[in-house]
Design a protein around this motif. Sequence first.
Motif: not given
Length: 246
Positions: A152-153, A232-236, A225-229, A190-191
Motif C-alpha cells: 500500500v502506498p 502507479g505509486a511504485a513507478s512514481a 485501492s487497486d492494482e493500477a494505483g 514498476a519501480v
Amino acid sequence: MPEAVPLSHRAIPALDGRQFDLVIHAGRSPGIGRTDWLLADDAEHLLLRRLAGSSCRYLMLSSRAVYGQAGNDALTPGHATAPASAYGCNKLRLEQAGRDLLGERLCILRLSNVFGCEWPGRTTFFGTMLTGLAERDEIRFDMAGSTRRDFVPVATAARIIARLAKLGAEDPVLHVGAGVALPCAALAEAVIAGFGRGRLVATGPQRDGFVFDVGRTVALTGIASDEAGVLGAASAAGRQLAQLRR
C-alpha cells in the motif's frame, strides 16, 4: 477540529497531566526486531503506561508480521496470530500490553507493506529494492518474483489512518492495506520503469506471501485501492529516486 500535536519519543515523560482526545503512535523502537528486546524498555510501552489513566483513544500501528506464515487466503482482522519472527512476536506482545492497559480505547491498525520513496540504505523490503537500484541498477530478490504480497502506498495509508482517527473507529483490530495480492516482480518492474533503467534478479521459491481483507476498513473510510494505483505509486517512487540520484 482539535489541534494536532506532533511529539517525539523524548517527550513521553512530559505527558503526565496533559489531556489528549486521541494518540496515534507512528514510531518504532530500533531494537524491536531483536530477540533480546524487553517490553518494559520499549518507548511505545512507556507511552501506553503514561496514558493508562487517561480517557484518550489510541491508534496503534502494528504489523502483518503478527500473523506469521499467512498462506494464500486473505487475512481477516480476526485471523489467528502465529508470528514467525522476533519482530512479529514483539509486536504481538505490544498489542496485548495495549489491550491490558487501555482496554476498549485501543484500536490496533495492522499494516501491510507500506512503501514510498525511502532514502536508500533503509533495510525495509522497499528500501532494499531502492538501494539496489540506486547503487547497482539491480533489484535482487531471494524468492520467486511471483510471490504475492499486499503493498500500500504511504500516501494511501496516511489517508486511511487520518480518516479512522477522525471517525473514532471502535473496532479492536483493523487492516491498513490495499487488499491486492500483487506479484513482487510487478512491483519491482514498476519501480524500474520509473527509475528509467535496471533489472530484476529473483531466485528462490515463493514464500511469505499474504494479502489483507480490507473490507471493513474500506466500508468505514471509503478509501479503496487497486492494482493500477499501487503500481502507479511504485513507478512514481522510481522517478523520485532517479531525481535524488542526479
